[in-house]
Scaffold this motif. Sequence first.
Motif, PDB file in Angstrom:
ATOM      1  N   PHE A  58       0.864  -1.153   0.170  1.00  0.00           N
ATOM      2  CA  PHE A  58      -0.203   0.171  -0.047  1.00  0.00           C
ATOM      3  C   PHE A  58       0.895   1.274   0.179  1.00  0.00           C
ATOM      4  N   ALA A  59       1.928   1.185   0.891  1.00  0.00           N
ATOM      5  CA  ALA A  59       2.617   2.573   0.934  1.00  0.00           C
ATOM      6  C   ALA A  59       3.394   2.741  -0.309  1.00  0.00           C
ATOM      7  N   ALA A  60       4.014   1.548  -1.080  1.00  0.00           N
ATOM      8  CA  ALA A  60       4.651   1.712  -2.352  1.00  0.00           C
ATOM      9  C   ALA A  60       3.806   2.618  -3.486  1.00  0.00           C
ATOM     10  N   ALA A  61       2.382   1.795  -3.445  1.00  0.00           N
ATOM     11  CA  ALA A  61       1.353   1.982  -4.619  1.00  0.00           C
ATOM     12  C   ALA A  61       1.011   3.571  -4.415  1.00  0.00           C
ATOM     13  N   VAL A  62       0.683   4.210  -3.224  1.00  0.00           N
ATOM     14  CA  VAL A  62      -0.012   5.459  -3.056  1.00  0.00           C
ATOM     15  C   VAL A  62       1.188   6.470  -3.111  1.00  0.00           C
ATOM     16  N   ASN A  77       3.165   6.606  -5.775  1.00  0.00           N
ATOM     17  CA  ASN A  77       3.630   6.917  -7.168  1.00  0.00           C
ATOM     18  C   ASN A  77       2.147   6.894  -7.878  1.00  0.00           C
ATOM     19  N   GLU A  78       2.226   8.247  -8.288  1.00  0.00           N
ATOM     20  CA  GLU A  78       0.996   8.617  -8.909  1.00  0.00           C
ATOM     21  C   GLU A  78       0.841   7.877 -10.465  1.00  0.00           C
ATOM     22  N   GLY A  79       1.942   7.480 -10.683  1.00  0.00           N
ATOM     23  CA  GLY A  79       1.610   6.327 -12.107  1.00  0.00           C
ATOM     24  C   GLY A  79       1.275   5.049 -11.793  1.00  0.00           C
ATOM     25  N   THR A  80       0.961   4.730 -10.490  1.00  0.00           N
ATOM     26  CA  THR A  80       0.554   3.209 -10.151  1.00  0.00           C
ATOM     27  C   THR A  80      -0.613   3.137 -10.844  1.00  0.00           C
ATOM     28  N   PRO A  81      -0.866   2.021 -11.670  1.00  0.00           N
ATOM     29  CA  PRO A  81      -1.971   1.637 -12.424  1.00  0.00           C
ATOM     30  C   PRO A  81      -3.268   0.965 -11.511  1.00  0.00           C
ATOM     31  N   TYR A  82      -4.414   1.000 -11.932  1.00  0.00           N
ATOM     32  CA  TYR A  82      -5.662   0.787 -11.146  1.00  0.00           C
ATOM     33  C   TYR A  82      -5.481  -0.829 -10.926  1.00  0.00           C
ATOM     34  N   TRP A  83      -5.129  -1.642 -11.844  1.00  0.00           N
ATOM     35  CA  TRP A  83      -5.021  -2.907 -11.626  1.00  0.00           C
ATOM     36  C   TRP A  83      -3.997  -3.385 -10.419  1.00  0.00           C
ATOM     37  N   VAL A  84      -2.876  -2.525 -10.281  1.00  0.00           N
ATOM     38  CA  VAL A  84      -2.098  -2.716  -9.113  1.00  0.00           C
ATOM     39  C   VAL A  84      -2.812  -2.396  -7.782  1.00  0.00           C
ATOM     40  N   PHE A  85      -3.431  -1.434  -7.752  1.00  0.00           N
ATOM     41  CA  PHE A  85      -4.219  -1.135  -6.665  1.00  0.00           C
ATOM     42  C   PHE A  85      -5.130  -2.352  -6.386  1.00  0.00           C
ATOM     43  N   CYS A  86      -5.613  -2.770  -7.217  1.00  0.00           N
ATOM     44  CA  CYS A  86      -6.719  -4.164  -6.849  1.00  0.00           C
ATOM     45  C   CYS A  86      -5.853  -5.111  -6.228  1.00  0.00           C
ATOM     46  N   VAL A  87      -4.675  -5.617  -6.799  1.00  0.00           N
ATOM     47  CA  VAL A  87      -3.774  -6.472  -6.563  1.00  0.00           C
ATOM     48  C   VAL A  87      -3.461  -6.371  -4.996  1.00  0.00           C
ATOM     49  N   ILE A  88      -3.133  -5.261  -4.684  1.00  0.00           N
ATOM     50  CA  ILE A  88      -2.775  -4.863  -3.439  1.00  0.00           C
ATOM     51  C   ILE A  88      -3.678  -5.044  -2.551  1.00  0.00           C
ATOM     52  N   ALA A  89      -5.007  -4.251  -2.636  1.00  0.00           N
ATOM     53  CA  ALA A  89      -6.233  -4.354  -2.010  1.00  0.00           C
ATOM     54  C   ALA A  89      -6.543  -5.802  -1.806  1.00  0.00           C
ATOM     55  N   SER A 100      -2.723  18.080   9.061  1.00  0.00           N
ATOM     56  CA  SER A 100      -1.457  18.651   8.817  1.00  0.00           C
ATOM     57  C   SER A 100      -1.646  19.362   7.651  1.00  0.00           C
ATOM     58  N   GLU A 101      -0.573  20.387   7.402  1.00  0.00           N
ATOM     59  CA  GLU A 101      -0.786  21.361   6.387  1.00  0.00           C
ATOM     60  C   GLU A 101       0.067  20.921   4.988  1.00  0.00           C
ATOM     61  N   GLY A 102       0.610  19.647   5.078  1.00  0.00           N
ATOM     62  CA  GLY A 102       1.380  19.304   4.038  1.00  0.00           C
ATOM     63  C   GLY A 102       0.957  18.214   3.002  1.00  0.00           C
ATOM     64  N   GLY A 103      -0.507  18.303   3.055  1.00  0.00           N
ATOM     65  CA  GLY A 103      -1.323  17.633   2.109  1.00  0.00           C
ATOM     66  C   GLY A 103      -1.630  16.193   2.679  1.00  0.00           C
ATOM     67  N   ILE A 104      -1.922  15.250   1.845  1.00  0.00           N
ATOM     68  CA  ILE A 104      -2.133  13.873   2.114  1.00  0.00           C
ATOM     69  C   ILE A 104      -1.194  13.060   2.084  1.00  0.00           C
ATOM     70  N   HIS A 105      -0.838  12.150   3.019  1.00  0.00           N
ATOM     71  CA  HIS A 105       0.253  11.143   2.911  1.00  0.00           C
ATOM     72  C   HIS A 105      -0.170  10.030   3.152  1.00  0.00           C
ATOM     73  N   LEU A 106      -0.994   9.317   2.554  1.00  0.00           N
ATOM     74  CA  LEU A 106      -1.678   7.672   2.868  1.00  0.00           C
ATOM     75  C   LEU A 106      -0.484   6.892   3.264  1.00  0.00           C
ATOM     76  N   GLU A 107       0.742   6.990   2.858  1.00  0.00           N
ATOM     77  CA  GLU A 107       1.702   5.948   3.174  1.00  0.00           C
ATOM     78  C   GLU A 107       2.046   5.820   4.512  1.00  0.00           C
ATOM     79  N   ARG A 108       1.779   7.185   5.384  1.00  0.00           N
ATOM     80  CA  ARG A 108       2.078   7.086   6.754  1.00  0.00           C
ATOM     81  C   ARG A 108       1.265   6.264   7.602  1.00  0.00           C
ATOM     82  N   ALA A 109      -0.070   5.925   7.038  1.00  0.00           N
ATOM     83  CA  ALA A 109      -0.792   5.037   7.754  1.00  0.00           C
ATOM     84  C   ALA A 109      -0.522   3.382   7.771  1.00  0.00           C
TER      85      ALA A 109
END
Length: 494
Positions: free
Chosen positions: A128-132, A134-146, A210-219
């Motif tokens: 999950f941390a690796a996928a989010v 990288n803005e170029g991560t394709p949808y199918w990779v998200f599905c596999v990680i999910a 936080s004021e630095g935007g969204i960082h999903l990899e932290r979770a």
Amino acid sequence: MTTIAPPPVTGTPTSTKRRTRRWIDDWRPEDEQFWATTGQPVARRNLLWSIFAEHLGFSVWLIWSVSSAYLVAMGFAFSPQQLFLLVAIPNLVGSLLRIPYTFAVGLFGGRNWTIVSAALLLVPTLGFAAAVTNEGTPYWVFCVIAATAGFGGGNFASSMANINYFYPTAKKGAALGLNAAGGNLGVALIQLLLPVVVGGAGIFGLVTASEGGIHLERAALLYAGLAVAATVAAWLWMDNLGTAVAKPREQLRVVKEPHTWIMSVLYIGTFGSFIGYSAAMPLLIKLNFWVPEPAPLGTGIYFAYYAFLGAGVGSVARPVGGWLADRYGGAKVTLAAFAGLAASTLAVLWTVFQLTPNPTADPAIATENESLFPLFLGFFLLVFACTGIGNGSTYKMIPAIWRRRAEAATPAGTPEHTGALAAAGKQASAALGVIGAVGAIGGFLIPLAFSAPWVADPLSATKGAFMVFAAYYVLCAAVTYGVYLRRGRTAAHV
């Protein structure tokens, strides 16, 4: 915590080659003296760390339920249908893994499998941390990680099967309820804390975003660290029971038992509803009660402030359902839970019919729907409370059904009776795995019903879904009464 040495072996171990100091071969929870002097402290210690590991499993399992609502803000151009699918995929995989995870306890030992299953949570978290990032991560990779997040859903089955072996029948309802509630609370906690951890929201002014935007990899990195902690804790402080032996071919005979499938139908209505609604609730709030303008929090109801409440209520209600089942009988409590589910779902449906479709970023629509949100949320929390009570009571019913049959088949006080009760306990654990697997499929179907890509209007899909769910709860109530409460039924009053 002090390690309790296993009692002397009174029977032949199933495999002396695998024995270490963490194996206990003499385990007699139904023996009151043994339970009071030896069994209860050991069981409580194992329950504590089982709850911790299962809690993390549920959190990782449902990490997509909240994070999916932030993917668009991070630059991923996914449609609502794609987001609902990402929410649903982990539930499908988690349900399918529950059967092998159940047998893993008997094959490898409850402690040993807790170590493995906790370590496996590193796969979905680090992926999950690796996928989010990288803005170029394709949808199918998200599905596999999910899909790998389903490892966390499998944890529930092995944890429940393991704790089922530790406790006497009279205390199974409360113990299994606490174990499951600890896991279920993982859903509420991830939905409460993830927005804060990733910088998406504060907590009602107590904590600011936080004021630095969204960082999903932290979770993801946080839960990867906690998975390591759970692995180490299981290694140090849990035990394997030599009496918990898995023979998959023999135990899978439970699939031929009608009660296995009847209880599966009921469990879809309780746990399937809990996990499905928990996964879908953040997106339901976002799509119907919120628009993104003006930034950053938009107009209307911000989902991050409320999404965790449903899972929290359902989790707290689960041990209450187990306690009520111990006191009044599982079937009676289950019937009441389904009656409550049907009524509260119809109430939610009534509020949904009052909503205005929200297909655009129009603040006026969000404001109009916002006035209905207190009713929507209140009725939905009643739904969650009923799912939690039903979860606890159905899990009490399962071992009680098999035990009642064993008691009726053999004379009390005989070796045959003792053997039949032991066999019934193992069959009940196998049944818990099958029923849990089938029931969890509801967590996959519910988000799909809300997305309904075959329906042009998302709000119409939501209305149709709640209609189907209400009808299903009425069916489950009728089945519960007809099979387990009606006079003359051999399985009645479990």
